[in-house]
Design a protein around this motif. Sequence first.
Motif, PDB file in Angstrom:
ATOM      1  N   GLY A  25       0.857  -1.094   0.097  1.00 22.58           N
ATOM      2  CA  GLY A  25       0.117   0.108  -0.035  1.00 22.58           C
ATOM      3  C   GLY A  25       0.859   1.291  -0.065  1.00 22.58           C
ATOM      4  N   ILE A  26       1.965   0.933   0.053  1.00 16.76           N
ATOM      5  CA  ILE A  26       2.955   2.396  -0.017  1.00 16.76           C
ATOM      6  C   ILE A  26       3.069   2.908  -1.324  1.00 16.76           C
ATOM      7  CG2 ILE A  26       5.352   3.072   0.057  1.00 16.76           C
ATOM      8  CD1 ILE A  26       5.638   0.591   2.311  1.00 16.76           C
ATOM      9  N   SER A  27       2.757   4.089  -1.307  1.00 18.45           N
ATOM     10  CA  SER A  27       2.758   5.190  -2.613  1.00 18.45           C
ATOM     11  C   SER A  27       4.148   5.854  -2.477  1.00 18.45           C
ATOM     12  CB  SER A  27       1.596   6.048  -2.504  1.00 18.45           C
ATOM     13  OG  SER A  27       0.433   5.516  -2.600  1.00 18.45           O
ATOM     14  N   LEU A  75      12.231  -0.861   1.393  1.00 15.87           N
ATOM     15  CA  LEU A  75      11.624   0.295   0.817  1.00 15.87           C
ATOM     16  C   LEU A  75      10.754   1.017   2.065  1.00 15.87           C
ATOM     17  CD1 LEU A  75      10.614  -0.794  -2.571  1.00 15.87           C
ATOM     18  CD2 LEU A  75      12.405   0.832  -1.869  1.00 15.87           C
ATOM     19  N   THR A  76      10.908   0.310   3.220  1.00 13.53           N
ATOM     20  CA  THR A  76       9.914   1.068   4.218  1.00 13.53           C
ATOM     21  C   THR A  76      10.818   2.050   5.115  1.00 13.53           C
ATOM     22  OG1 THR A  76      10.730  -0.475   5.882  1.00 13.53           O
ATOM     23  CG2 THR A  76       8.679  -0.912   5.042  1.00 13.53           C
ATOM     24  N   THR A  77      10.092   3.284   5.557  1.00  8.85           N
ATOM     25  CA  THR A  77      10.912   4.208   6.380  1.00  8.85           C
ATOM     26  C   THR A  77      10.341   3.977   7.788  1.00  8.85           C
ATOM     27  OG1 THR A  77      10.801   5.727   4.485  1.00  8.85           O
ATOM     28  CG2 THR A  77      11.022   6.906   6.692  1.00  8.85           C
ATOM     29  N   ALA A 114       0.086  -0.169  15.712  1.00  6.84           N
ATOM     30  CA  ALA A 114       0.067  -0.627  14.409  1.00  6.84           C
ATOM     31  C   ALA A 114       1.039   0.333  13.465  1.00  6.84           C
ATOM     32  CB  ALA A 114      -1.209  -0.334  13.800  1.00  6.84           C
ATOM     33  N   GLY A 115       2.165  -0.336  12.918  1.00  6.96           N
ATOM     34  CA  GLY A 115       3.441   0.196  12.291  1.00  6.96           C
ATOM     35  C   GLY A 115       4.169   0.664  13.217  1.00  6.96           C
ATOM     36  N   CYS A 116       4.693  -0.189  14.317  1.00  6.89           N
ATOM     37  CA  CYS A 116       5.537   0.223  15.226  1.00  6.89           C
ATOM     38  C   CYS A 116       6.931   0.221  15.008  1.00  6.89           C
ATOM     39  CB  CYS A 116       5.288  -0.998  16.640  1.00  6.89           C
ATOM     40  SG  CYS A 116       6.052  -2.820  15.946  1.00  6.89           S
ATOM     41  N   SER A 117       7.304  -0.011  13.916  1.00  2.00           N
ATOM     42  CA  SER A 117       8.893   0.098  13.497  1.00  2.00           C
ATOM     43  C   SER A 117       9.741  -0.721  14.610  1.00  2.00           C
ATOM     44  CB  SER A 117       9.290   1.722  13.769  1.00  2.00           C
ATOM     45  OG  SER A 117      10.424   1.787  13.039  1.00  2.00           O
ATOM     46  N   GLN A 120      10.047   1.544  19.720  1.00  4.63           N
ATOM     47  CA  GLN A 120       9.977   2.918  20.660  1.00  4.63           C
ATOM     48  C   GLN A 120       8.661   3.213  20.944  1.00  4.63           C
ATOM     49  OE1 GLN A 120      12.125   2.418  18.078  1.00  4.63           O
ATOM     50  NE2 GLN A 120      14.239   3.412  18.421  1.00  4.63           N
ATOM     51  N   GLU A 121       7.765   3.135  20.039  1.00  3.48           N
ATOM     52  CA  GLU A 121       6.366   3.446  20.280  1.00  3.48           C
ATOM     53  C   GLU A 121       5.727   2.507  21.405  1.00  3.48           C
ATOM     54  OE1 GLU A 121       3.575   5.285  17.232  1.00  3.48           O
ATOM     55  OE2 GLU A 121       2.623   3.313  17.647  1.00  3.48           O
ATOM     56  N   PRO A 122       5.541   1.337  21.306  1.00  2.00           N
ATOM     57  CA  PRO A 122       5.125   0.205  22.124  1.00  2.00           C
ATOM     58  C   PRO A 122       5.523   0.401  23.677  1.00  2.00           C
ATOM     59  CG  PRO A 122       5.875  -0.898  20.350  1.00  2.00           C
ATOM     60  CD  PRO A 122       5.890   0.437  19.865  1.00  2.00           C
ATOM     61  N   ASP A 147       4.325  -4.577  12.503  1.00  2.00           N
ATOM     62  CA  ASP A 147       4.985  -3.976  11.404  1.00  2.00           C
ATOM     63  C   ASP A 147       4.821  -4.951  10.434  1.00  2.00           C
ATOM     64  OD1 ASP A 147       6.709  -1.036  11.487  1.00  2.00           O
ATOM     65  OD2 ASP A 147       6.933  -2.405   9.660  1.00  2.00           O
ATOM     66  N   ILE A 148       4.689  -4.317   9.053  1.00  2.00           N
ATOM     67  CA  ILE A 148       5.360  -5.039   8.105  1.00  2.00           C
ATOM     68  C   ILE A 148       6.556  -5.433   7.549  1.00  2.00           C
ATOM     69  CG2 ILE A 148       5.572  -3.235   6.173  1.00  2.00           C
ATOM     70  CD1 ILE A 148       3.738  -4.730   4.056  1.00  2.00           C
ATOM     71  N   ASP A 149       7.576  -4.645   8.181  1.00  2.00           N
ATOM     72  CA  ASP A 149       8.824  -4.885   8.155  1.00  2.00           C
ATOM     73  C   ASP A 149       9.482  -5.980   9.259  1.00  2.00           C
ATOM     74  OD1 ASP A 149      11.873  -4.512   8.295  1.00  2.00           O
ATOM     75  OD2 ASP A 149      11.769  -2.486   7.776  1.00  2.00           O
ATOM     76  N   ALA A 151      12.401  -6.828   9.688  1.00  2.00           N
ATOM     77  CA  ALA A 151      13.652  -6.620  10.305  1.00  2.00           C
ATOM     78  C   ALA A 151      13.501  -5.833  11.374  1.00  2.00           C
ATOM     79  CB  ALA A 151      14.664  -6.014   9.178  1.00  2.00           C
ATOM     80  N   VAL A 152      12.471  -4.815  11.524  1.00  2.00           N
ATOM     81  CA  VAL A 152      12.504  -3.827  12.658  1.00  2.00           C
ATOM     82  C   VAL A 152      11.733  -4.585  13.521  1.00  2.00           C
ATOM     83  CG1 VAL A 152      12.857  -1.398  11.039  1.00  2.00           C
ATOM     84  CG2 VAL A 152      10.311  -2.949  11.371  1.00  2.00           C
ATOM     85  N   ILE A 153      11.046  -5.628  13.282  1.00  2.00           N
ATOM     86  CA  ILE A 153      10.121  -6.111  14.216  1.00  2.00           C
ATOM     87  C   ILE A 153      11.181  -7.185  15.079  1.00  2.00           C
ATOM     88  CG2 ILE A 153       8.827  -8.265  14.597  1.00  2.00           C
ATOM     89  CD1 ILE A 153       7.141  -6.086  14.272  1.00  2.00           C
ATOM     90  N   PRO A 199       4.674  -9.567  12.787  1.00  2.30           N
ATOM     91  CA  PRO A 199       4.627  -9.108  11.469  1.00  2.30           C
ATOM     92  C   PRO A 199       3.201  -8.951  11.098  1.00  2.30           C
ATOM     93  CG  PRO A 199       5.478 -11.184  11.270  1.00  2.30           C
ATOM     94  CD  PRO A 199       5.247 -11.017  12.897  1.00  2.30           C
ATOM     95  N   LEU A 200       2.909  -7.817  10.680  1.00  7.14           N
ATOM     96  CA  LEU A 200       1.369  -7.595  10.005  1.00  7.14           C
ATOM     97  C   LEU A 200       1.451  -6.529   8.900  1.00  7.14           C
ATOM     98  CD1 LEU A 200      -1.650  -8.575  10.784  1.00  7.14           C
ATOM     99  CD2 LEU A 200      -1.785  -6.062  11.458  1.00  7.14           C
ATOM    100  N   ASN A 201       0.904  -6.948   7.724  1.00 12.84           N
ATOM    101  CA  ASN A 201       0.660  -6.011   6.737  1.00 12.84           C
ATOM    102  C   ASN A 201      -0.838  -5.140   6.991  1.00 12.84           C
ATOM    103  OD1 ASN A 201       0.287  -4.472   4.336  1.00 12.84           O
ATOM    104  ND2 ASN A 201       0.874  -6.232   3.165  1.00 12.84           N
ATOM    105  N   LEU A 202      -0.739  -3.982   7.084  1.00 15.16           N
ATOM    106  CA  LEU A 202      -2.045  -3.301   7.373  1.00 15.16           C
ATOM    107  C   LEU A 202      -3.063  -3.155   6.239  1.00 15.16           C
ATOM    108  CD1 LEU A 202      -0.529  -0.324   9.446  1.00 15.16           C
ATOM    109  CD2 LEU A 202      -2.378  -2.123  10.464  1.00 15.16           C
ATOM    110  N   ILE A 203      -2.569  -3.573   5.033  1.00 14.54           N
ATOM    111  CA  ILE A 203      -3.489  -3.531   3.902  1.00 14.54           C
ATOM    112  C   ILE A 203      -3.829  -4.966   3.621  1.00 14.54           C
ATOM    113  CG2 ILE A 203      -2.700  -1.374   2.735  1.00 14.54           C
ATOM    114  CD1 ILE A 203      -1.624  -3.320   0.508  1.00 14.54           C
ATOM    115  N   ARG A 218       0.662   5.720  13.794  1.00 11.88           N
ATOM    116  CA  ARG A 218       1.052   7.410  13.838  1.00 11.88           C
ATOM    117  C   ARG A 218       2.241   7.266  12.622  1.00 11.88           C
ATOM    118  NH1 ARG A 218       2.747   9.426  19.331  1.00 11.88           N
ATOM    119  NH2 ARG A 218       4.177   7.816  18.964  1.00 11.88           N
ATOM    120  N   ASN A 219       2.182   8.112  11.682  1.00  9.85           N
ATOM    121  CA  ASN A 219       3.183   8.235  11.021  1.00  9.85           C
ATOM    122  C   ASN A 219       3.425   6.853   9.965  1.00  9.85           C
ATOM    123  OD1 ASN A 219       3.950  10.901  12.087  1.00  9.85           O
ATOM    124  ND2 ASN A 219       4.606   9.648  13.637  1.00  9.85           N
ATOM    125  N   VAL A 220       2.267   6.550   9.607  1.00  5.70           N
ATOM    126  CA  VAL A 220       2.325   5.181   8.666  1.00  5.70           C
ATOM    127  C   VAL A 220       1.549   5.627   7.589  1.00  5.70           C
ATOM    128  CG1 VAL A 220       1.464   2.881   8.564  1.00  5.70           C
ATOM    129  CG2 VAL A 220       2.456   3.561  10.737  1.00  5.70           C
TER     130      VAL A 220
END
Length: 281
Positions: A25-27, A75-77, A114-117, A120-122, A147-149, A151-153, A199-203, A218-220
């Motif tokens: 879903g990333i544009s 490709l995630t930020t 959701a999208g916890c990178s 730090q957020e949780p 998070d979909i990524d 590696a960050v999880i 791991p979870l894809n929000l779309i 936030r910021n996803v």
Amino acid sequence: MDQAEILLSDREFTRIKRRVYEVAGISLSDAKRTLVVSRLSKIVRAMELGSFDAYMDHLERGGSSRDGQNFINALTTNLTRFYREDHHFAHLRSYVGELIAAKPRGSRLRIWSAGCSTGQEPYTIGMDLLAAFPELRRWDLKILATDIDTAVIARAAQGIYPESEAQGLSTERLRAFERGSDGTLRIPDAVRELISFKPLNLIGPWPMKGPFDAIFCRNVAIYFDKPTQGEMFGRFNKLLAPNGFLYIGHSENLGAGGDGYRLVGKTIYQSKAIASKREAA
Ligand SMILES: C[S@@+](CC[C@H](N)C(=O)[O-])C[C@H]1O[C@@H](n2cnc3c(N)ncnc32)[C@H](O)[C@@H]1O
């Protein structure tokens, strides 16, 4: 530069954009072209594929699921930090204080980041709530962090951060961390035990049933187009408990997904308590 840069044609960029949009879903805007080259050329070189077209052919014609995941991870930020957008945590603290006053000890409390990178957020949610309400240790409190990524999880689950993450945190907030002998910040077990990283894809499909008392996303959504954002915020609403809260990033809004919410603070939305939700909760 030690290696010649791999050239990215317009056609190849279009293929990459199409794939990351379809899968995550990333544009990607045209401004992300340099970022795409720098992040994916490392992979293309390591796989000795020679061109972005050959890489996309490989992904599209049966590359392993690991190859597909590495493409998304690249490709995630993932920019994040402890206590980012501090007012959300103050608001959550006051809401949880109300729940503690109103509900019997040991009640259920569910929060989703959701999208916890990198976590730090949780971890901020967990540390902040336990510091404010030590009695929560006897509650059925669980924080889901997704998070979909992948590696960050994996990094988040370790709960270990470089000393530089301490920058800007007050002495009182720093006290909530443990310190490694190398100066690293470590999340205490009592906080880690509250959090499940997945791991979870929000779309994609969401296996959770909820209800959640609070959802942080936030910021996803900034990486999604308007229809994808609207759909996601609408789906969150179905999983929120009546009167539960959704926290979004400072530059985001709910757009077409705003039905079922009322704005109650800066980027803080409350789920309206509709009858069908009250029955489900
Ligand atoms: C900038 S970080 C935000 C981290 C944290 N929420 C914060 O505000 O500090 C955005 C995160 O969204 C994740 N993301 C992007 N697309 C996603 C998708 N389709 N499903 C789940 N997570 C996604 C990225 O992997 C990244 O870790």
